[in-house]
Enzyme design. Structure first.
Site, mmCIF file in Angstrom:
data_model
loop_
_atom_site.group_PDB
_atom_site.id
_atom_site.type_symbol
_atom_site.label_atom_id
_atom_site.label_comp_id
_atom_site.label_asym_id
_atom_site.label_seq_id
_atom_site.Cartn_x
_atom_site.Cartn_y
_atom_site.Cartn_z
ATOM 1 C CG HIS A 42 -7.465 0.622 -1.100
ATOM 2 N ND1 HIS A 42 -6.603 0.887 -0.164
ATOM 3 C CD2 HIS A 42 -7.631 -0.559 -1.227
ATOM 4 C CE1 HIS A 42 -6.447 -0.261 0.735
ATOM 5 N NE2 HIS A 42 -6.979 -1.095 0.226
ATOM 6 C CE1 TYR A 57 -11.850 1.376 5.464
ATOM 7 C CE2 TYR A 57 -10.914 2.811 6.872
ATOM 8 C CZ TYR A 57 -10.836 1.918 5.764
ATOM 9 O OH TYR A 57 -9.532 1.879 5.022
ATOM 10 C CB CYS A 112 -4.376 3.499 -2.234
ATOM 11 S SG CYS A 112 -5.436 4.526 -1.351
ATOM 12 C CG ASP A 144 -9.467 3.698 0.903
ATOM 13 O OD1 ASP A 144 -9.443 2.735 1.983
ATOM 14 O OD2 ASP A 144 -8.415 4.555 0.601
ATOM 15 C CG HIS A 145 -10.662 6.547 3.778
ATOM 16 N ND1 HIS A 145 -9.453 7.154 3.859
ATOM 17 C CD2 HIS A 145 -10.201 5.295 4.193
ATOM 18 C CE1 HIS A 145 -8.573 6.566 4.115
ATOM 19 N NE2 HIS A 145 -8.816 5.400 4.393
ATOM 20 C CG HIS A 167 -1.999 1.109 1.168
ATOM 21 N ND1 HIS A 167 -1.650 2.413 1.678
ATOM 22 C CD2 HIS A 167 -3.147 0.929 1.091
ATOM 23 C CE1 HIS A 167 -2.977 2.840 1.628
ATOM 24 N NE2 HIS A 167 -3.926 2.097 1.269
HETATM 25 C C1 DNO Z 1 -6.707 3.664 6.093
HETATM 26 C C2 DNO Z 1 -6.176 2.707 5.396
HETATM 27 C C3 DNO Z 1 -4.791 2.170 6.047
HETATM 28 C C4 DNO Z 1 -4.299 1.053 5.019
HETATM 29 C C5 DNO Z 1 -3.168 0.411 5.419
HETATM 30 C C6 DNO Z 1 -2.704 -0.559 4.530
HETATM 31 O O1 DNO Z 1 -7.954 3.541 6.261
HETATM 32 O O2 DNO Z 1 -5.995 3.288 4.054
HETATM 33 O O3 DNO Z 1 -4.840 1.918 7.163
HETATM 34 O O4 DNO Z 1 -5.557 0.052 5.301
HETATM 35 O O5 DNO Z 1 -2.100 1.308 5.579
HETATM 36 O O6 DNO Z 1 -1.659 -1.524 5.003
#
Ligand code: DNO
Length: 394
Positions: free
Chosen positions: A299, A369, A272, A352-353, A234
């Site tokens: 992501h 989340y 991401c 993702d978020h 990531h």
């Molecule tokens: C936050 C995420 C990070 C991600 C980790 C992957 O929401 O984007 O915590 O999951 O860094 O290792």
């Protein structure tokens, strides 16, 4: 189609598997957050998690993340022991059919934000990063030794003025946002602990840090390969140096060095879009083109960003990143893999978020989340995907 996935933090997640089924996701991205960083994930606990997920009709597509111990990142202390444990965890996961493992190599802290509740015109909220606020935090709350060397004189002055004008409430909020630590793990640090962690990286330059990462990748990739696992590193979030710490996964050049160091498909990336996309200098569509062949996990998230290291998370169709264009590149790659790889089952993608919208305001979700915000993003991803695929087959 892609493998439509949803991050589930396990039984403590305020969103349950029954709800996830209704979001349209068929797969879950999960991790054993209860296992302390550095320890082997026991086979039985992996089996149990898998069973829980499958009982609800979902599948476990990706582990996010198997965290990397700080000793490995610094290549000091017990790093050999922790690397062996990491390999064992990969083997245990491979045995249970988990095919993708996401991890990151961010020093000392995971993602960093200065605000988790920035308001949009429609009343929704999302997180953001303000460079001046971060500088103020570094200089006047964390009081990192020599922090002023990380900023121009002008920024130090502006940060000082900004900090002087912040109410004690606002200062507290900034500190808490910064210390939030890792989603899912419930691990939050104190400012003192953060300073100690940072101190451990003293004198580690970017080149040393990248070399530590590449050595780690060289050690774990053959194990992942034989366990049937695709690794997916990531990117740094945000993708520029913070707190005087080195960074290794921030740019196209970093990503290329990483994939070239061990030319195996098992040594791949998490693309991401929000993390890479936060840097004004990162050309995301170009990065997707160049890296597609080694992207093992997607992501999807959008941001509005500027050249002064500020950004805010944004609706998928409104931010600065061409999400549809990136999806198109990845769909072509997915089609290529389907043609050339036996037993290929699709590229895992997850929203993702998401923003906080509608009923999200009534719940206490892990920052980013949310239920409705992410569900909207997943629906948009699937809609774009269908449209793009239809267009490509015309
Ligand atoms: C936050 C995420 C990070 C991600 C980790 C992957 O929401 O984007 O915590 O999951 O860094 O290792």
């Amino acid at each position: 189609m892609f493998i439509h996935s949803w991050r589930w933090f396990g039984p403590n997640d305020p969103i349950n598997l029954k709800q996830i089924v209704q979001t349209g996701a068929s797969h879950v991205v999960s991790a054993l957050h209860q296992i302390p960083v550095g320890e082997v994930w026991p086979a039985q606990e992996i089996i149990d998690r898998k069973k829980t997920i499958e009982q609800s009709g979902l599948h476990w597509s990706v582990v996010e993340s198997v965290p990397v111990h700080e000793d490995i990142k610094k290549r000091s202390g017990d790093y050999k022991k922790f690397t062996e444990a990491y390999k064992q965890t990969l083997q245990n996961l491979g045995k249970e059919g988990v095919r993708t493992v996401c991890y990151n190599f961010m020093p000392a802290l995971d993602w960093s934000r200065t605000n988790l509740t920035l308001k949009h015109a429609d009343g929704s909220t999302s997180s953001g990063f303000n460079y001046l606020h971060f500088a103020a935090l570094d200089l006047f709350l964390l009081k990192r030794p020599d922090a002023d060397l990380s900023y121009t004189e002008e920024i130090c002055k502006e940060a000082e003025n900004l900090f002087a004008g912040l109410s004690s409430e606002k200062r507290k909020e900034l500190e808490e946002t910064f210390l939030l630590g890792f989603p899912g793990s419930g691990e939050a640090f104190s400012l003192k602990e953060v300073l100690q962690r940072i101190e451990g990286y003293k004198d580690l330059r970017k080149s040393d840090y990248l070399s530590n990462l590449l050595q780690f990748i060289k050690e774990i990739t053959p194990v992942a390969e034989s366990a049937g696992i695709s690794l997916a590193i990531h990117p740094d979030d945000p993708p520029w140096p913070l707190l005087g710490l080195p960074r290794a996964v921030s740019t196209l050049q970093d990503a290329e060095e990483i994939i070239q160091a061990v030319p195996s498909p098992a040594n791949g990336l998490t693309f991401c879009t929000g993390s890479f996309g936060a840097a004004h200098s990162n050309d995301l569509p170009l990065m997707a083109e160049k890296l597609a062949h080694r992207i093992n996990f997607l992501h999807i998230r959008n941001v509005k960003r500027d050249a002064q290291f500020n950004f805010q998370e944004e609706d998928l169709t409104k931010g600065d990143i061409d999400i549809a264009g990136i999806l198109k590149t990845m769909i072509k790659e997915d089609l290529r893999r389907a043609e050339t790889q036996k037993g290929y089952s699709g590229l895992p993608v997850r929203p993702d978020h998401g923003a906080r919208i509608l009923g999200d305001f009534n719940e206490n979700y892990y920052p980013g989340y949310t239920l409705y915000g992410r569900m909207k993003n997943l629906a948009e991803i699937r809609g774009m995907e269908l449209g793009i695929r239809a267009g490509l087959s015309e």
